[in-house]
Design a protein around this motif. Structure first.
Motif, PDB file in Angstrom:
ATOM      1  N   GLY A 142     -11.821  19.344  26.446  1.00 34.80           N
ATOM      2  CA  GLY A 142     -11.404  17.823  26.697  1.00 34.80           C
ATOM      3  C   GLY A 142     -11.749  17.514  28.035  1.00 34.80           C
ATOM      4  N   ASP A 143     -10.485  16.715  28.534  1.00 34.21           N
ATOM      5  CA  ASP A 143     -10.609  16.030  29.768  1.00 34.21           C
ATOM      6  C   ASP A 143     -10.372  16.991  31.181  1.00 34.21           C
ATOM      7  OD1 ASP A 143     -11.185  13.716  29.108  1.00 34.21           O
ATOM      8  OD2 ASP A 143      -9.170  12.744  28.881  1.00 34.21           O
ATOM      9  N   ASN A 144      -9.911  18.349  30.656  1.00 38.16           N
ATOM     10  CA  ASN A 144     -10.137  19.286  31.751  1.00 38.16           C
ATOM     11  C   ASN A 144     -11.214  19.793  32.308  1.00 38.16           C
ATOM     12  OD1 ASN A 144      -7.096  19.755  31.997  1.00 38.16           O
ATOM     13  ND2 ASN A 144      -7.161  21.535  30.541  1.00 38.16           N
ATOM     14  N   GLY A 188     -18.049  10.079  26.068  1.00 39.98           N
ATOM     15  CA  GLY A 188     -16.573  10.500  26.258  1.00 39.98           C
ATOM     16  C   GLY A 188     -16.325  11.244  27.600  1.00 39.98           C
ATOM     17  N   LEU A 189     -17.382  11.699  28.335  1.00 38.01           N
ATOM     18  CA  LEU A 189     -17.365  12.803  29.229  1.00 38.01           C
ATOM     19  C   LEU A 189     -16.580  12.061  30.606  1.00 38.01           C
ATOM     20  CD1 LEU A 189     -20.747  14.345  29.367  1.00 38.01           C
ATOM     21  CD2 LEU A 189     -18.674  15.202  28.339  1.00 38.01           C
ATOM     22  N   ASN A 190     -15.709  12.862  31.115  1.00 37.12           N
ATOM     23  CA  ASN A 190     -14.996  12.681  32.295  1.00 37.12           C
ATOM     24  C   ASN A 190     -15.756  12.525  33.473  1.00 37.12           C
ATOM     25  OD1 ASN A 190     -12.787  12.212  33.936  1.00 37.12           O
ATOM     26  ND2 ASN A 190     -11.756  14.319  33.724  1.00 37.12           N
ATOM     27  N   LYS A 209      -9.085  24.117  34.414  1.00 40.31           N
ATOM     28  CA  LYS A 209      -9.798  22.928  34.772  1.00 40.31           C
ATOM     29  C   LYS A 209     -11.019  23.534  35.064  1.00 40.31           C
ATOM     30  CE  LYS A 209      -6.021  19.935  36.333  1.00 40.31           C
ATOM     31  NZ  LYS A 209      -5.561  18.978  37.503  1.00 40.31           N
ATOM     32  N   GLU A 225     -20.593   7.920  29.979  1.00 41.46           N
ATOM     33  CA  GLU A 225     -19.289   7.268  29.620  1.00 41.46           C
ATOM     34  C   GLU A 225     -19.290   6.882  28.128  1.00 41.46           C
ATOM     35  OE1 GLU A 225     -19.359   4.066  32.199  1.00 41.46           O
ATOM     36  OE2 GLU A 225     -18.747   5.141  33.986  1.00 41.46           O
ATOM     37  N   TYR A 250     -14.225  18.161  34.749  1.00 46.30           N
ATOM     38  CA  TYR A 250     -14.329  16.979  35.641  1.00 46.30           C
ATOM     39  C   TYR A 250     -15.905  17.174  35.985  1.00 46.30           C
ATOM     40  CZ  TYR A 250      -9.470  16.650  35.958  1.00 46.30           C
ATOM     41  OH  TYR A 250      -7.995  16.768  35.512  1.00 46.30           O
ATOM     42  N   CYS A 251     -16.541  16.238  35.513  1.00 48.31           N
ATOM     43  CA  CYS A 251     -18.091  16.061  35.882  1.00 48.31           C
ATOM     44  C   CYS A 251     -18.399  15.098  36.940  1.00 48.31           C
ATOM     45  CB  CYS A 251     -18.767  15.406  34.673  1.00 48.31           C
ATOM     46  SG  CYS A 251     -18.616  16.410  33.115  1.00 48.31           S
ATOM     47  N   HIS A 257     -16.710  20.178  27.028  1.00 45.70           N
ATOM     48  CA  HIS A 257     -15.935  19.064  26.747  1.00 45.70           C
ATOM     49  C   HIS A 257     -15.215  19.179  25.365  1.00 45.70           C
ATOM     50  CE1 HIS A 257     -14.981  14.788  25.465  1.00 45.70           C
ATOM     51  NE2 HIS A 257     -14.604  14.882  26.594  1.00 45.70           N
TER      52      HIS A 257
END
Length: 509
Positions: A238-240, A267-269, A215, A264, A242-243, A234
């Motif tokens: 991917g979703d690992n 697609g950024l977390n 992460k 958003e 965290y922003c 990203h």
């Protein structure tokens, strides 16, 4: 193995410009100070020796054992680099009769030279030197001269080693890019395969391998560098990723909401954190610019640390560091003196044991934008002006309060909005408004006023290292001044900053 050109820096103001010109040829290069050189391996296809403010005749001038490179890979000495090649080989370098600075015209003496292929006599070049080569060793061959400089370019016999007295990297040298192409592509044999597309592919591949299932946490600012860096990471994990986007209460008008919405859509977390009151409390009573910066930096770290600890098993910190930051931290004379705390808040407390990943730390700003374009990031983000990490706090001279921020946000919004409306925004490197700690007398309607003065600042630049004030149309300045005074309560006077950098800085604090 990635091929590259090694640029050895002797302290010239133009060294970064050499690298930019080589990169424009789709060839990767790195700058290293002469006293912090890496091991030379097969990836190095050629070496460029930079200029220097020093003289080779000075006892403490930068020196290097050039014998380890000559004959092994092609070498090009530029200005001081050429003088150093001549000096250590037994030639004579003496003070020029007159310091030669400015345009000159070269006469190519060896038209068969690979270095001057396609470059004819009469080409304009840019000189900037106090010394000149007055005698060359017997194994040197003069390639070009000017009216006042006999040895404007040379080649060492039996070697692919060259020296030029002028600067091909500046735009004033008409065929400078052609000469660098001749050296980098024709002589060194580089394949011109280092493109934005290849960078994206290789970086995402490397990030996948390096980060695996780990992460990563990253602070986003809405700016170009952090956005492009986050997008690359990203794409890899991917979703690992965290922003965290912190509202420090010092952003532009409605920026917190608009930036969150844009991220958003990408697609950024991302998590938005409203920390305005913490920053205003930390800034209360502070007027010294450096004290304000440090208070903002400490508060940001506290907020970011708190948010990061709400996540479990984070191993990495993502950062949007770019190449000029890296070069500056390892300069010829060691880390440069601190003029002020960096605009972008950096560093973490020791108790945050995170490894750092910086996917953009080999890129210049224009290359970051090109990579962002390949990644499909919106031009609204990629073409956004730089904005300082401390935000409007360093555009409010004196103590920062929520009320002052609200006033400056309105002024800034009208100024930036006007630039966009009149198609001037992209002609400017950076623009903003300053709230001054003075009040002036005015008349509005039939009433006498005693209200705030704001200064508008807009500059043109390539990289922010130097900048000129933007010569905005008088009609635009008149319109935006009138709009600000009519619409922003508490402001009755607008001035325009016509100072260049240097001596003035872009920001006022």
């Amino acid at each position: 193995m990635k091929e590259q050109i090694l640029i050895i820096d002797f302290g010239s103001q133009y060294t970064q410009l050499i690298a930019r010109r080589v990169r424009e040829l789709d060839v990767y290069c790195e700058i290293h100070p002469f006293n912090h050189l890496p091991e030379i391996d097969a990836s190095v296809k050629g070496i460029i020796l930079s200029g220097s403010p020093c003289s080779v005749r000075d006892q403490d001038s930068p020196r290097l054992d050039l014998g380890q490179y000559r004959g092994q890979v092609p070498v090009l000495g530029v200005c001081y680099g050429a003088q150093l090649l001549a000096h250590v080989s037994g030639g004579d370098v003496l003070p020029a009769a007159h310091r030669e600075y400015g345009r000159a015209v070269i006469q190519v003496g060896d038209e068969d030279s690979s270095l001057f292929a396609g470059i004819s006599s009469g080409s304009q070049v840019w000189m900037s030197h106090g010394d000149t080569i007055v005698r060359i060793p017997d194994n040197f061959n003069i390639l070009a001269s000017t009216e006042s400089v006999e040895v404007a370019a040379f080649k060492i016999n039996e070697e692919l080693t060259y020296g030029i007295q002028f600067h091909p990297e500046v735009t004033h040298s008409e065929d400078g890019k052609k000469l660098l192409y001749n050296f980098v592509v024709n002589i060194c044999g580089c394949s011109q395969s280092w493109t934005s597309e290849s960078f994206v592919d290789s970086t995402i591949r490397d990030l996948k391998f390096r980060l695996g299932n780990d992460k990563v946490v990253m602070a986003l600012s809405g700016g170009v560098d952090s956005t492009v860096a986050a997008t690359l990471i990203h794409r890899a994990i991917g979703d690992n990723l965290y922003c965290i986007f912190v509202d420090n209460g010092l952003l532009r008008k409605n920026e917190f909401e608009s930036v969150l919405a844009s991220y958003e859509n990408m697609g950024l977390n991302i998590k938005g954190v409203d920390a305005k009151e913490q920053f205003y409390t930390a800034l209360k009573g502070l007027t010294d610019p450096e004290a304000k910066r440090k208070a903002i930096g400490k508060t940001f770290i506290d907020v970011f640390d708190h948010e990061a600890h709400l996540l479990s098993d984070v191993k990495w910190l993502g950062q949007g560091t770019i190449y000029p930051d890296v070069i500056e931290s390892v300069s010829v004379k060691g880390p440069s003196a601190t003029i002020k705390s960096h605009h972008n808040v950096g560093g973490l407390p020791d108790f945050m044991k995170l490894k750092v990943v910086e996917p953009l730390n080999t890129l210049f700003k224009d290359e970051v934008r090109a990579v962002g374009s390949v990644l499909g990031i919106s031009p609204n983000i990629l073409k956004r002006h730089p904005f300082p990490g401390p935000g409007l706090a360093i555009r409010i001279l004196g103590e920062v309060t929520a009320q002052k921020v609200a006033v400056l946000q309105q002024v800034d919004d009208l100024f930036i909005g006007g630039l966009r409306r009149d198609n001037l925004y992209e002609e400017v490197w950076q623009a903003g408004a300053m709230l001054l700690p003075v009040q002036s007398v005015g008349v509005m309607g039939d009433e006498r006023t005693y209200e705030n003065v704001v200064a508008l600042r807009a500059v043109t630049s390539i990289d922010g290292m130097t900048a000129d004030w933007a010569h905005l149309p008088y009609s635009f300045l008149a319109d935006v001044s009138n709009e600000i005074i009519n619409k922003v309560r508490g402001v009755n006077r607008v001035v325009y900053d016509i100072s260049s950098k240097p001596p003035a800085t872009i920001e006022w604090e």
